[in-house]
Write a protein that holds these residues in place. Sequence first.
Motif, PDB file in Angstrom:
ATOM      1  N   ARG A  40       9.873   0.902  21.488  1.00  0.00           N
ATOM      2  CA  ARG A  40      10.068   0.990  20.039  1.00  0.00           C
ATOM      3  C   ARG A  40       9.681  -0.306  19.351  1.00  0.00           C
ATOM      4  NH1 ARG A  40      15.992   2.172  17.457  1.00  0.00           N
ATOM      5  NH2 ARG A  40      15.457   1.899  15.277  1.00  0.00           N
ATOM      6  N   LYS A  41      10.081  -1.442  19.942  1.00  0.00           N
ATOM      7  CA  LYS A  41       9.758  -2.741  19.343  1.00  0.00           C
ATOM      8  C   LYS A  41       8.253  -2.987  19.352  1.00  0.00           C
ATOM      9  CE  LYS A  41      12.905  -4.859  21.875  1.00  0.00           C
ATOM     10  NZ  LYS A  41      13.802  -5.872  22.461  1.00  0.00           N
ATOM     11  N   LEU A  42       7.590  -2.572  20.409  1.00  0.00           N
ATOM     12  CA  LEU A  42       6.140  -2.742  20.484  1.00  0.00           C
ATOM     13  C   LEU A  42       5.438  -1.899  19.424  1.00  0.00           C
ATOM     14  CD1 LEU A  42       3.852  -4.107  22.087  1.00  0.00           C
ATOM     15  CD2 LEU A  42       3.749  -2.053  23.471  1.00  0.00           C
ATOM     16  N   ALA A  43       5.940  -0.674  19.223  1.00  0.00           N
ATOM     17  CA  ALA A  43       5.360   0.211  18.214  1.00  0.00           C
ATOM     18  C   ALA A  43       5.561  -0.354  16.804  1.00  0.00           C
ATOM     19  CB  ALA A  43       5.974   1.592  18.315  1.00  0.00           C
ATOM     20  N   LEU A  44       6.706  -1.000  16.570  1.00  0.00           N
ATOM     21  CA  LEU A  44       6.986  -1.568  15.244  1.00  0.00           C
ATOM     22  C   LEU A  44       6.161  -2.818  14.966  1.00  0.00           C
ATOM     23  CD1 LEU A  44      10.859  -1.231  15.138  1.00  0.00           C
ATOM     24  CD2 LEU A  44       9.210   0.111  13.857  1.00  0.00           C
ATOM     25  N   THR A  45       5.608  -3.426  16.017  1.00  0.00           N
ATOM     26  CA  THR A  45       4.804  -4.643  15.854  1.00  0.00           C
ATOM     27  C   THR A  45       3.499  -4.345  15.124  1.00  0.00           C
ATOM     28  OG1 THR A  45       5.721  -5.557  17.871  1.00  0.00           O
ATOM     29  CG2 THR A  45       3.675  -6.509  17.106  1.00  0.00           C
ATOM     30  N   HIS A  46       2.904  -3.199  15.427  1.00  0.00           N
ATOM     31  CA  HIS A  46       1.584  -2.863  14.883  1.00  0.00           C
ATOM     32  C   HIS A  46       1.686  -2.422  13.426  1.00  0.00           C
ATOM     33  CE1 HIS A  46       0.339  -3.279  18.954  1.00  0.00           C
ATOM     34  NE2 HIS A  46       1.076  -2.251  19.356  1.00  0.00           N
ATOM     35  N   SER A  47       0.645  -2.697  12.673  1.00  0.00           N
ATOM     36  CA  SER A  47       0.622  -2.281  11.270  1.00  0.00           C
ATOM     37  C   SER A  47       0.086  -0.852  11.171  1.00  0.00           C
ATOM     38  CB  SER A  47      -0.234  -3.229  10.444  1.00  0.00           C
ATOM     39  OG  SER A  47      -1.539  -3.267  10.943  1.00  0.00           O
ATOM     40  N   THR A  48       0.302  -0.252  10.012  1.00  0.00           N
ATOM     41  CA  THR A  48      -0.133   1.116   9.779  1.00  0.00           C
ATOM     42  C   THR A  48      -0.597   1.245   8.337  1.00  0.00           C
ATOM     43  OG1 THR A  48       0.526   3.429   9.960  1.00  0.00           O
ATOM     44  CG2 THR A  48       2.163   1.903   9.133  1.00  0.00           C
ATOM     45  N   LEU A  49      -1.081   2.414   7.983  1.00  0.00           N
ATOM     46  CA  LEU A  49      -1.551   2.664   6.624  1.00  0.00           C
ATOM     47  C   LEU A  49      -0.441   3.285   5.785  1.00  0.00           C
ATOM     48  CD1 LEU A  49      -5.069   4.127   7.402  1.00  0.00           C
ATOM     49  CD2 LEU A  49      -4.521   1.823   6.659  1.00  0.00           C
ATOM     50  N   VAL A  50      -0.486   3.032   4.500  1.00  0.00           N
ATOM     51  CA  VAL A  50       0.466   3.599   3.557  1.00  0.00           C
ATOM     52  C   VAL A  50       0.123   5.073   3.361  1.00  0.00           C
ATOM     53  CG1 VAL A  50       1.097   3.548   1.109  1.00  0.00           C
ATOM     54  CG2 VAL A  50       0.915   1.430   2.388  1.00  0.00           C
ATOM     55  N   HIS A  51       1.134   5.904   3.215  1.00  0.00           N
ATOM     56  CA  HIS A  51       0.914   7.322   2.980  1.00  0.00           C
ATOM     57  C   HIS A  51       0.211   7.524   1.643  1.00  0.00           C
ATOM     58  CE1 HIS A  51       1.823  11.617   2.460  1.00  0.00           C
ATOM     59  NE2 HIS A  51       1.896  11.620   3.794  1.00  0.00           N
ATOM     60  N   GLU A  52      -0.628   8.547   1.599  1.00  0.00           N
ATOM     61  CA  GLU A  52      -1.447   8.768   0.401  1.00  0.00           C
ATOM     62  C   GLU A  52      -0.610   9.058  -0.846  1.00  0.00           C
ATOM     63  OE1 GLU A  52      -2.487  13.406   1.539  1.00  0.00           O
ATOM     64  OE2 GLU A  52      -3.705  11.758   2.302  1.00  0.00           O
ATOM     65  N   ASN A  53       0.611   9.609  -0.664  1.00  0.00           N
ATOM     66  CA  ASN A  53       1.478   9.870  -1.820  1.00  0.00           C
ATOM     67  C   ASN A  53       1.979   8.586  -2.468  1.00  0.00           C
ATOM     68  OD1 ASN A  53       1.165  12.530  -1.191  1.00  0.00           O
ATOM     69  ND2 ASN A  53       3.188  12.797  -0.315  1.00  0.00           N
ATOM     70  N   ASP A  54       2.100   7.511  -1.692  1.00  0.00           N
ATOM     71  CA  ASP A  54       2.581   6.237  -2.210  1.00  0.00           C
ATOM     72  C   ASP A  54       1.449   5.307  -2.631  1.00  0.00           C
ATOM     73  OD1 ASP A  54       5.222   6.995  -1.627  1.00  0.00           O
ATOM     74  OD2 ASP A  54       4.961   6.365   0.462  1.00  0.00           O
ATOM     75  N   ALA A  55       0.234   5.628  -2.264  1.00  0.00           N
ATOM     76  CA  ALA A  55      -0.901   4.734  -2.490  1.00  0.00           C
ATOM     77  C   ALA A  55      -1.132   4.442  -3.970  1.00  0.00           C
ATOM     78  CB  ALA A  55      -2.160   5.312  -1.861  1.00  0.00           C
ATOM     79  N   ASN A  56      -1.020   5.454  -4.814  1.00  0.00           N
ATOM     80  CA  ASN A  56      -1.268   5.252  -6.246  1.00  0.00           C
ATOM     81  C   ASN A  56      -0.264   4.282  -6.854  1.00  0.00           C
ATOM     82  OD1 ASN A  56      -3.484   6.904  -6.333  1.00  0.00           O
ATOM     83  ND2 ASN A  56      -2.338   8.716  -6.967  1.00  0.00           N
ATOM     84  N   SER A  57       0.988   4.396  -6.455  1.00  0.00           N
ATOM     85  CA  SER A  57       2.030   3.510  -6.969  1.00  0.00           C
ATOM     86  C   SER A  57       1.763   2.064  -6.561  1.00  0.00           C
ATOM     87  CB  SER A  57       3.386   3.957  -6.434  1.00  0.00           C
ATOM     88  OG  SER A  57       4.371   3.018  -6.728  1.00  0.00           O
ATOM     89  N   ILE A  58       1.348   1.868  -5.327  1.00  0.00           N
ATOM     90  CA  ILE A  58       1.093   0.510  -4.829  1.00  0.00           C
ATOM     91  C   ILE A  58      -0.156  -0.066  -5.490  1.00  0.00           C
ATOM     92  CG2 ILE A  58       0.522  -0.825  -2.786  1.00  0.00           C
ATOM     93  CD1 ILE A  58       2.309   1.259  -1.273  1.00  0.00           C
ATOM     94  N   LYS A  59      -1.178   0.747  -5.661  1.00  0.00           N
ATOM     95  CA  LYS A  59      -2.388   0.287  -6.344  1.00  0.00           C
ATOM     96  C   LYS A  59      -2.084  -0.156  -7.763  1.00  0.00           C
ATOM     97  CE  LYS A  59      -5.955   2.642  -3.730  1.00  0.00           C
ATOM     98  NZ  LYS A  59      -6.957   3.707  -3.704  1.00  0.00           N
ATOM     99  N   GLU A  60      -1.176   0.551  -8.405  1.00  0.00           N
ATOM    100  CA  GLU A  60      -0.775   0.191  -9.757  1.00  0.00           C
ATOM    101  C   GLU A  60      -0.040  -1.151  -9.768  1.00  0.00           C
ATOM    102  OE1 GLU A  60       2.245   2.276 -12.709  1.00  0.00           O
ATOM    103  OE2 GLU A  60       0.512   3.560 -12.261  1.00  0.00           O
ATOM    104  N   GLN A  61       0.803  -1.375  -8.759  1.00  0.00           N
ATOM    105  CA  GLN A  61       1.521  -2.643  -8.660  1.00  0.00           C
ATOM    106  C   GLN A  61       0.580  -3.804  -8.368  1.00  0.00           C
ATOM    107  OE1 GLN A  61       4.846  -2.383  -5.962  1.00  0.00           O
ATOM    108  NE2 GLN A  61       5.307  -0.309  -6.671  1.00  0.00           N
ATOM    109  N   LEU A  62      -0.484  -3.521  -7.619  1.00  0.00           N
ATOM    110  CA  LEU A  62      -1.467  -4.562  -7.310  1.00  0.00           C
ATOM    111  C   LEU A  62      -2.532  -4.665  -8.404  1.00  0.00           C
ATOM    112  CD1 LEU A  62      -1.985  -3.783  -3.519  1.00  0.00           C
ATOM    113  CD2 LEU A  62      -0.760  -5.715  -4.504  1.00  0.00           C
ATOM    114  N   ARG A  63      -2.385  -3.845  -9.436  1.00  0.00           N
ATOM    115  CA  ARG A  63      -3.330  -3.818 -10.576  1.00  0.00           C
ATOM    116  C   ARG A  63      -4.749  -3.501 -10.135  1.00  0.00           C
ATOM    117  NH1 ARG A  63       0.875  -3.019 -13.282  1.00  0.00           N
ATOM    118  NH2 ARG A  63       2.062  -4.785 -13.974  1.00  0.00           N
ATOM    119  N   LEU A  64      -4.882  -2.564  -9.186  1.00  0.00           N
ATOM    120  CA  LEU A  64      -6.196  -2.130  -8.740  1.00  0.00           C
ATOM    121  C   LEU A  64      -6.640  -0.883  -9.495  1.00  0.00           C
ATOM    122  CD1 LEU A  64      -5.678  -2.546  -4.900  1.00  0.00           C
ATOM    123  CD2 LEU A  64      -6.913  -4.070  -6.428  1.00  0.00           C
ATOM    124  N   LYS A  65      -5.737  -0.322 -10.266  1.00  0.00           N
ATOM    125  CA  LYS A  65      -6.025   0.937 -10.926  1.00  0.00           C
ATOM    126  C   LYS A  65      -5.858   0.809 -12.418  1.00  0.00           C
ATOM    127  CE  LYS A  65      -5.266   5.708  -9.858  1.00  0.00           C
ATOM    128  NZ  LYS A  65      -4.379   6.708  -9.352  1.00  0.00           N
TER     129      LYS A  65
END
Length: 65
Positions: A40-65
Motif C-alpha cells: 500500500r505504501k509503495l502504491a501511494l508513493t507513485h503519482s497519478t492523474l486527476v479525475h476528469e470530473n475534477d480537472a475543470n475545477s483545478i484548471k480554473e484554480q490554476l487560471r488555465l481556463k
Amino acid sequence: MPKMKTKSSAKKRFKITGTGKIKRKHAFKSHILTKKSKKRKLALTHSTLVHENDANSIKEQLRLK
C-alpha cells in the motif's frame, strides 16, 4: 482590473503534463505508516492523474481556463 492570481495551494499540489492532463500525488503517506502494508505504501508513493470530473475545477484554480 488587477491580474488574476493562481491559488497557491493548487500551484503547490498539481502539475500539468505534456498532453495537458493534471498530475497529483496520493494522500495518506505522511504519517501513521506502521499499520499500512508495504504494498500500500509503495502504491501511494507513485503519482497519478486527476479525475476528469475534477480537472475543470483545478484548471480554473490554476487560471488555465
